[in-house]
Design a protein around this motif. Structure first.
Motif, PDB file in Angstrom:
ATOM      1  N   GLY A   1       0.832  -1.195   0.000  1.00 39.35           N
ATOM      2  CA  GLY A   1       0.000   0.000   0.000  1.00 39.35           C
ATOM      3  C   GLY A   1       0.868   1.246   0.000  1.00 39.35           C
ATOM      4  N   THR A   2       0.306   2.323  -0.474  1.00 37.76           N
ATOM      5  CA  THR A   2       1.019   3.592  -0.501  1.00 37.76           C
ATOM      6  C   THR A   2       0.162   4.635   0.207  1.00 37.76           C
ATOM      7  N   ALA A   3       0.800   5.490   0.963  1.00 37.31           N
ATOM      8  CA  ALA A   3       0.088   6.618   1.552  1.00 37.31           C
ATOM      9  C   ALA A   3       0.760   7.880   1.049  1.00 37.31           C
ATOM     10  N   LEU A   4      -0.058   8.844   0.646  1.00 43.00           N
ATOM     11  CA  LEU A   4       0.489  10.029   0.017  1.00 43.00           C
ATOM     12  C   LEU A   4       0.020  11.265   0.773  1.00 43.00           C
ATOM     13  N   ASP A   5       0.981  12.091   1.158  1.00 40.12           N
ATOM     14  CA  ASP A   5       0.631  13.305   1.892  1.00 40.12           C
ATOM     15  C   ASP A   5       1.320  14.498   1.261  1.00 40.12           C
ATOM     16  N   ARG A   6       0.781  15.664   1.616  1.00 39.57           N
ATOM     17  CA  ARG A   6       1.395  16.909   1.180  1.00 39.57           C
ATOM     18  C   ARG A   6       2.179  17.449   2.360  1.00 39.57           C
ATOM     19  N   GLU A   7       3.413  17.813   2.126  1.00 44.09           N
ATOM     20  CA  GLU A   7       4.227  18.326   3.217  1.00 44.09           C
ATOM     21  C   GLU A   7       4.875  19.598   2.714  1.00 44.09           C
TER      22      GLU A   7
ATOM     23  N   LEU B   1      -3.697   5.347  -0.366  1.00 45.53           N
ATOM     24  CA  LEU B   1      -4.304   6.278   0.584  1.00 45.53           C
ATOM     25  C   LEU B   1      -3.874   7.694   0.251  1.00 45.53           C
ATOM     26  N   ILE B   2      -4.848   8.600   0.249  1.00 51.08           N
ATOM     27  CA  ILE B   2      -4.547   9.995  -0.051  1.00 51.08           C
ATOM     28  C   ILE B   2      -4.892  10.822   1.181  1.00 51.08           C
ATOM     29  N   GLY B   3      -3.908  11.548   1.671  1.00 51.85           N
ATOM     30  CA  GLY B   3      -4.136  12.376   2.847  1.00 51.85           C
ATOM     31  C   GLY B   3      -5.091  13.528   2.537  1.00 51.85           C
ATOM     32  N   GLU B   4      -5.717  14.049   3.580  1.00 48.72           N
ATOM     33  CA  GLU B   4      -6.736  15.084   3.396  1.00 48.72           C
ATOM     34  C   GLU B   4      -6.144  16.317   2.695  1.00 48.72           C
ATOM     35  N   ASP B   5      -4.963  16.761   3.160  1.00 50.29           N
ATOM     36  CA  ASP B   5      -4.350  17.951   2.576  1.00 50.29           C
ATOM     37  C   ASP B   5      -4.000  17.729   1.114  1.00 50.29           C
ATOM     38  N   MET B   6      -3.485  16.523   0.863  1.00 50.34           N
ATOM     39  CA  MET B   6      -3.130  16.144  -0.507  1.00 50.34           C
ATOM     40  C   MET B   6      -4.366  16.227  -1.405  1.00 50.34           C
ATOM     41  N   ALA B   7      -5.493  15.695  -0.887  1.00 49.95           N
ATOM     42  CA  ALA B   7      -6.711  15.673  -1.691  1.00 49.95           C
ATOM     43  C   ALA B   7      -7.216  17.084  -1.936  1.00 49.95           C
ATOM     44  N   LYS B   8      -7.019  17.963  -0.952  1.00 44.22           N
ATOM     45  CA  LYS B   8      -7.463  19.344  -1.136  1.00 44.22           C
ATOM     46  C   LYS B   8      -6.646  20.045  -2.202  1.00 44.22           C
ATOM     47  N   GLU B   9      -5.367  19.640  -2.320  1.00 43.33           N
ATOM     48  CA  GLU B   9      -4.490  20.233  -3.339  1.00 43.33           C
ATOM     49  C   GLU B   9      -4.865  19.787  -4.744  1.00 43.33           C
ATOM     50  N   GLY B  10      -5.448  18.614  -4.827  1.00 44.11           N
ATOM     51  CA  GLY B  10      -5.811  18.104  -6.154  1.00 44.11           C
ATOM     52  C   GLY B  10      -5.165  16.762  -6.431  1.00 44.11           C
ATOM     53  N   LEU B  11      -5.883  15.920  -7.185  1.00 38.90           N
ATOM     54  CA  LEU B  11      -5.412  14.563  -7.435  1.00 38.90           C
ATOM     55  C   LEU B  11      -4.609  14.430  -8.724  1.00 38.90           C
ATOM     56  N   ALA B  12      -4.629  15.435  -9.560  1.00 34.78           N
ATOM     57  CA  ALA B  12      -4.030  15.317 -10.890  1.00 34.78           C
ATOM     58  C   ALA B  12      -2.590  14.795 -10.891  1.00 34.78           C
ATOM     59  N   PRO B  13      -1.698  15.304 -10.019  1.00 32.51           N
ATOM     60  CA  PRO B  13      -0.309  14.810 -10.086  1.00 32.51           C
ATOM     61  C   PRO B  13      -0.170  13.330  -9.749  1.00 32.51           C
ATOM     62  N   ILE B  14      -1.080  12.801  -8.922  1.00 28.25           N
ATOM     63  CA  ILE B  14      -0.993  11.382  -8.559  1.00 28.25           C
ATOM     64  C   ILE B  14      -1.347  10.515  -9.752  1.00 28.25           C
ATOM     65  N   LEU B  15      -2.367  10.979 -10.468  1.00 31.88           N
ATOM     66  CA  LEU B  15      -2.907  10.121 -11.510  1.00 31.88           C
ATOM     67  C   LEU B  15      -1.916   9.894 -12.632  1.00 31.88           C
ATOM     68  N   ASP B  16      -1.038  10.845 -12.840  1.00 31.95           N
ATOM     69  CA  ASP B  16      -0.079  10.671 -13.920  1.00 31.95           C
ATOM     70  C   ASP B  16       0.787   9.446 -13.685  1.00 31.95           C
ATOM     71  N   ILE B  17       1.350   9.320 -12.499  1.00 26.25           N
ATOM     72  CA  ILE B  17       2.281   8.197 -12.277  1.00 26.25           C
ATOM     73  C   ILE B  17       1.527   6.880 -12.240  1.00 26.25           C
ATOM     74  N   LEU B  18       0.270   6.948 -11.804  1.00 28.31           N
ATOM     75  CA  LEU B  18      -0.517   5.706 -11.781  1.00 28.31           C
ATOM     76  C   LEU B  18      -0.784   5.203 -13.186  1.00 28.31           C
ATOM     77  N   GLY B  19      -1.005   6.141 -14.096  1.00 24.40           N
ATOM     78  CA  GLY B  19      -1.337   5.723 -15.450  1.00 24.40           C
ATOM     79  C   GLY B  19      -0.121   5.434 -16.291  1.00 24.40           C
ATOM     80  N   ARG B  20       0.988   6.088 -15.985  1.00 22.12           N
ATOM     81  CA  ARG B  20       2.131   6.020 -16.892  1.00 22.12           C
ATOM     82  C   ARG B  20       2.865   4.688 -16.806  1.00 22.12           C
ATOM     83  N   LEU B  21       3.066   4.176 -15.600  1.00 22.92           N
ATOM     84  CA  LEU B  21       3.832   2.940 -15.456  1.00 22.92           C
ATOM     85  C   LEU B  21       2.882   1.741 -15.378  1.00 22.92           C
TER      86      LEU B  21
END
Lengths: 504, 396
Positions: B35-41, B108-128
């Motif tokens: 699993g991966t957890a992603l946060d904005r820092e 898992l997407i952290g709350e702050d990350m989700a508020k920033e927007g999901l677009a940057p995550i989706l690129d790496i998910l789709g590309r590889l």
């Protein structure tokens, strides 16, 4: 002598001279007996035979006794005395060479004073194995008789099943030293004439010193000697041989072995057991599917396993790959090496089990189960999943009903494992394509090895992946190109034969 | 001829033998990311990966009858970097095995990350291709990292808890591919399940062991999180989206004291546009399904048919009330459209949609939605009258 060697030596009619020439030929063979007798008290004769190969009781009761008791007058007039013996098979012989060969094969030569023509009396005897249940092809349901080492018995077993004049046999003597009798049998109206001509030509051209088993001939007459796939089928069962004849194939009986060669074969035939036809068709079909499934396992499972855990970890469910990873954690070898070690030790175990005397056999299985099954896993030399894969593969290869085909599959597993180890699934596909290509190209006595599927024939598929019920199974295989395709009901060809051949 | 054959043989042997196993990667050379957890820092991304430890999973190699490892079966690696990939690479530098993402099932997407927007995550998910698009996407309350550390007593990995919960939460769970699809489709906003960390027990003397609870929905506008709904509201949203699996609704019976718990099974939603003019857009949202009584802790008698009808009525009222409240909030407060009103117009009234497409932002809060609940009470369980209550005490 040079003039003599060109001209065949003939019997002269002078008893002492002829006896001496025979004695010279058979010099150094201690079992030869020269039994003198006087026919009807007037004419001298000598019986020459090999004491170990003849039935001496037969000679005493049915040759010596009637000839000695022959009426004197009758004895004086006669020019041939064979008819006075109790022996049913008598051949006249005038030349030395065939006479000597006949003596060596268990016949008795009768030289008579004043007659240039000697007689060969068939007194063959010696020990013979009785007809027993075949050990290499056992069935639950089906005949229990098997071929023996005697060619005559074998032919008679088949002829008992096919009481028709259409069952023709042609006899050959193969092997310059063994003079092995080889008989090609076929059903005249079913087998393709060109094919029979070709197989007769091939058998006749076999030139070697000894033929001790049908395997000698098989290797000399097959279409592609370098192919790993068997191009003839062998059987120990007269019912299997008869069934093949009824589909338009030929059988080759070889004296001295219970294994009878049959051809031409297709790969599909290698997946069939005689019991498929004796049990009901649904059961036969199920068993056939089971075998096809396990054929794939026997050929591909270790290769696919190696490819998956070496390259394609994403192909397995997460929990499964984690279990495999857990059990492989302490294994020092790469999967390919591990697989090779295990497969080779399995083959060694199997081979040891076959060759060892029965009393020691159980020791091998104990060692195998303990050493390989348990200790190797506990010691961390091989992983438990690999042991499971290897045992499953072993069981799968034993599911294949034809031993010669099963061993081919076991053999092809190794290059596939190697390809899987270096190229992954891509390598397996390359290997599979190569095998399929080879099988497409292969011929057995001119008949494509994958007949029925490649080239595709709809009616042949009644008996390839399914075993259609007998009432649906009207046609014989097309790939044998037999003139008479219908199995059921009277057909024009049979009617024609009935008219032409009296008593058919 | 012979030497030519030998040459060909040698060449092919060399080709086979000297290639080596250049991309051979045994199962023990990779680290399976569960699993991966992603946060904005700040302006960086913190990517945390949970890696399975196979030797703790109790293989047969340890000898002595398996038994399973004593420690936890996972390890957590967390680094922050300018992009997700950079963070992953920094983690990789500290892990002797190669990170392998094909078996990752939770993201898992952290709350702050989700508020920033999901677009940057989706690129790496789709590309590889190694990143599976069937990975379950879950938004967390607060940062996502702590979710990777909760005690996992039932499952082997915390991410496995999330995976199991996410798989059962919706009729068609939200995966990476659903997110991408929703973001690209016209007229529907994203709604992703939301999890929160709760204590395993509550009340006095409870231990501090925590677990993950999945009972929320994160509502997005475009790719940005606007509001996380929990409890009844999230349930109402799932009902309205037609994604609810099983909803249990406590109802106060029309007469008598206590509470009856009804279970709504296989709820079905039909969204019908009643719109002709751009300034008069109405929808009828019909909720259909079966309900069953799972608990009757009241004195209400369920043995009579009229009583059942009354209960059915109460249930429908309750559901309509919940949905109406939710839709009002979505329209005015969150300005998000996860139920897909615009989407329905796009499909059912394309001409009208083309007219109002540009003004939808303004129109959306004004549309009228009529919620009709047609739940049918079918099953009262194997008990007719509540146990332990005398017949005369039951309310008529």
């Amino acid at each position: 002598m040079s003039a003599d060697s060109k001209q065949p030596r003939r019997f002269t009619g002078d008893l002492d001279t002829d006896r001496e020439t025979v004695r010279q030929s058979l010099d150094g063979i201690s079992e030869v007996i020269y039994r003198e007798l006087t026919i009807g008290g007037v004419r001298r004769a000598v019986l020459v035979f090999i004491s170990t190969n003849v039935n001496t009781e037969l000679i005493a009761k049915h040759i010596i006794e009637p000839l000695q008791k022959l009426d004197r007058k009758l004895a004086e007039q006669q020019q041939s005395y064979g008819i006075f013996t109790g022996i049913p098979i008598i051949e006249p012989v005038t030349e030395l060479r065939p006479a000597v060969i006949a003596i060596l094969s268990g016949k008795t030569l009768m030289l008579t004073d004043g007659l240039g023509e000697a007689s060969l009396l068939n007194t063959k005897g010696g020990e013979k194995r009785s007809v027993q249940e075949p050990t290499s092809e056992t069935v639950v349901r089906g005949p229990r008789e098997g071929f023996t080492e005697s060619l005559n018995v074998n032919v008679s077993l088949v002829r008992n099943k096919l009481k028709t004049t259409a069952f023709k046999t042609t006899s050959f003597s193969v092997g310059s030293l063994t003079k092995t009798n080889v008989v090609i049998g076929y059903l005249e109206h079913l087998a393709e004439p060109d094919m029979i001509k070709e197989i007769k030509r091939r058998v006749a051209s076999v030139d070697m010193d000894g033929v001790l088993e049908s395997g000698y001939i098989e290797e000399l007459i097959e279409d592609n000697p370098l192919s790993p796939f068997p191009q003839f089928q062998y059987t120990e069962r007269p019912d299997t041989a008869a069934a093949q004849l009824l589909e338009g194939r030929f059988v080759i009986f070889v004296d001295g072995t219970p294994f009878v060669l049959m051809g031409p074969v297709s790969a599909w035939q290698m997946m069939q057991s005689s019991e498929d036809y004796y049990e009901r068709s649904i059961i036969g079909t199920f068993l056939r599917w089971l075998r096809f499934g396990f054929l794939m396992i026997a050929l591909f499972l270790p290769a696919v396993y190696i490819a998956t855990i070496t390259f394609h970890h994403d192909m397995l469910p997460t929990n499964l790959i984690l279990s495999i990873a857990a059990s492989r954690e302490a294994i020092p070898f790469p999967a390919l090496v591990e697989g090779m070690i295990m497969e080779l030790s399995f083959e060694a175990l199997r081979e040891a089990g076959v060759r060892l005397p029965k009393a020691v056999g159980s020791a091998v299985s104990i060692l195998g189960a303990l050493v390989i099954g348990q200790s190797a896993v506990q010691a961390g030399i091989v992983s438990a999943p690999m042991v499971i894969v290897v045992s499953l593969t072993g069981i799968a290869s034993f599911c294949l009903p034809r031993f010669n085909f099963a061993i081919t599959i076991r053999l092809l597993r190794f290059p596939l494992m190697y390809l899987a180890g270096i190229l992954g699934l891509y390598g397996i596909i390359i290997g599979a394509i190569l095998i399929a290509g080879h099988m497409c190209k292969l011929r057995s006595v001119g008949v494509p090895y994958l007949s029925g599927v490649a080239p595709y024939r709809k009616s042949d598929n009644e008996d390839i992946f399914v075993r259609a019920p007998w009432w649906k199974h009207e046609k014989r295989p097309t790939f044998l190109n037999s003139a008479n395709r219908k199995r059921m009901g009277s057909t024009a060809q049979i009617d024609k034969l009935r008219k032409r051949v009296p008593g058919w | 001829m012979r030497s030519k054959h030998a040459g060909v043989l040698m060449l092919s042997l060399a080709m086979i033998l000297t290639t080596g196993c250049w991309d051979r990667r045994e199962v023990n050379d990779v680290a399976f990311v569960m699993g991966t957890a992603l946060d904005r820092e700040g302006d960086k991304y913190r990517a945390s990966v949970q890696v399975a430890l196979p030797n703790q999973l109790g293989g047969s190699s340890s000898g002595g009858g398996g038994g399973g490892g004593s420690g936890k079966a996972w390890a957590l690696f967390s680094k922050s970097g300018e992009t997700i990939r950079i963070a992953n690479n920094m983690e990789q530098a500290g892990i002797p095995r190669q990170l392998y993402f094909a078996h990752r099932r939770t993201f898992l997407i952290g709350e702050d990350m989700a508020k920033e927007g999901l677009a940057p995550i989706l690129d790496i998910l789709g590309r590889l291709p190694q990143n599976r698009l069937s990975v379950f996407m879950v938004v967390t309350e607060g940062p996502a990292l702590p979710y990777m550390k909760v005690t996992s007593e039932i499952e082997r990995f915390p991410s496995e808890i999330v995976r199991e919960l996410a798989a059962a939460y919706m009729k068609s769970p939200v995966m990476a591919k659903t997110v991408i699809h929703q973001l690209l489709s016209e007229g529907v906003d994203l709604a992703i399940p939301t999890a929160r960390i709760v204590s395993q027990e509550t009340g006095k003397g409870a231990s501090d062991k925590t677990t993950i609870k999945m009972d929320g929905m994160a509502v997005f506008r475009e790719d940005k999180l606007v509001k996380q709904l929990f409890g009844k509201e999230a349930q109402a949203l799932l009902l309205a989206m037609g994604e609810a699996q099983v909803v249990e609704v406590p109802i106060k019976p029309p007469r008598g004291k206590g509470i009856i718990v009804l279970r709504v099974q296989r709820p079905n939603v039909k969204l019908e546009p009643r719109a002709k003019e751009p300034d008069d857009i109405r929808f009828v949202l019909t909720l259909k399904g079966n309900a069953a009584v799972v608990e009757n802790a009241s004195t209400f008698d369920l043995a009579s048919e009229t009583h059942l009808h009354e209960l059915e009525e109460a249930l429908n009222k309750e559901l309509e009330g919940r949905l109406n409240g939710l839709i009002k909030k979505l329209q005015t407060e969150y300005r998000s459209d996860p139920i897909g009103f615009a989407h329905t117009l796009y499909y059912r009234k394309p001409q009208l949609w083309r007219q109002i497409k540009n003004k939808w932002e303004i129109i959306y809060p004004t549309i009228k939605v009529e919620v009709v609940s047609k739940m049918h009470l079918e099953n009262t369980g194997t008990v007719l009258k509540p146990f332990g209550i005398q017949e005369e005490d039951l309310s008529e």
